[in-house]
Design an enzyme around this catalytic site. Structure first.
Site: not given
Ligand code: PGA
Length: 255
Positions: A9-11, A99, A101, A171, A177, A217, A238-239
């Site tokens: 997930n490149w956000k 998600h 976020e 998650e 993050g 993470s 994500g990251g």
């Molecule tokens: P993260 O994000 O790996 O940066 O913690 C995961 C996600 O939000 O899907």
């Protein structure tokens, strides 16, 4: 048999030019990858979907495409939104829905998540439905009730057979993050609980086929231990998914 899925997930990262380089690096590193062992998806921002679709097709990368969101309508006067049919036309396989976020920053509700999941299926997309608890919910011992409520709300209206292909991402919000992760035991414990909720919704045979990912993470260094639980079927990353070497390291840890 559930084929593990590693989804990046490149956000809101990478212009389409940067995205091009990143997918080329990932695709090149995974040139000999067998997708029957581990399926690998990339979910870039909308602005890069077309670019990446073209590269995946032209260079035959062992990657599938996903979007990070969709709107729960087929078309119409919804300025700034993207319809699921538009994603399908770009050869997207997956779409992330719910998600944390989006739930926390943009006020997405359980009802909206349910509508998106249902319409994604109707459009031939596979929703990756996210759930997870905040740190205060965790401290209060409410992890199970939170994820159960989110799962029942998002999936309760779907006919069982259709739900077989849904992907769930557990998650914990406090792990996204932050560099903190659930312990492998906690990840397995909550994910097996989610599977029991799916069993009560759809029966054991369907629930046994549904892939449930861990997210929060995940990195190349911790992926092997986080993925070792028998109910943990991959990761939503994500990251670390915006760094080709890290992401490929996670894919290799899942093999
Ligand atoms: P993260 O994000 O790996 O940066 O913690 C995961 C996600 O939000 O899907």
């Amino acid at each position: 048999m559930r084929t593990p899925l590693i989804a990046g997930n490149w956000k809101m990262n990478k212009t389409h030019l940067e995205a091009m380089r990143l997918v080329q690096e990932i695709g090149h590193e995974l040139a000999d990858h067998d997708p029957r062992k581990v399926e690998v998806a990339v979910c870039p921002p909308f602005t890069s979907l077309r670019t990446i679709q073209t590269l995946i097709d032209a260079d035959r990368y062992e990657l599938v495409l996903g979007a990070q969101n969709m709107y729960a309508a087929t078309e119409g006067a919804y300025t700034g939104e993207v319809a699921p049919g538009m994603l399908k036309a770009l050869n997207c396989t997956y779409v992330i829905v719910g998600h944390s976020e989006r739930r926390e920053l943009l006020g997405e509700t359980d009802d909206e998540v349910a509508a998106k999941a249902a319409l994604a299926f109707d459009t031939g997309l596979i929703p990756i439905v996210c759930c997870g608890e905040t740190s205060s919910e965790r401290a209060a011992g409410d992890t199970r009730s939170k994820v159960e409520g989110q799962m029942r709300a998002a999936l309760g209206g779907l006919p069982g057979e259709r739900s077989r292909s849904v992907v769930i991402a557990y998650e914990p919000i406090w792990a996204i993050g932050t560099g903190e992760t659930a312990t492998p035991e906690d990840a397995q414990d909550t994910i097996s609980y989610i599977r029991s909720v799916l069993e009560s919704l759809f029966g054991g045979a369907v629930a046994g086929d549904i892939r449930i990912l861990y997210g929060g993470s995940v990195k190349s260094g911790n992926a092997a231990s986080l993925l070792k639980g028998p109910d943990v079927d991959g990761a939503l990353v994500g990251g670390a998914s915006t760094d080709a070497a890290e992401f490929v390291g996670i894919v290799k840890a899942a093999l």
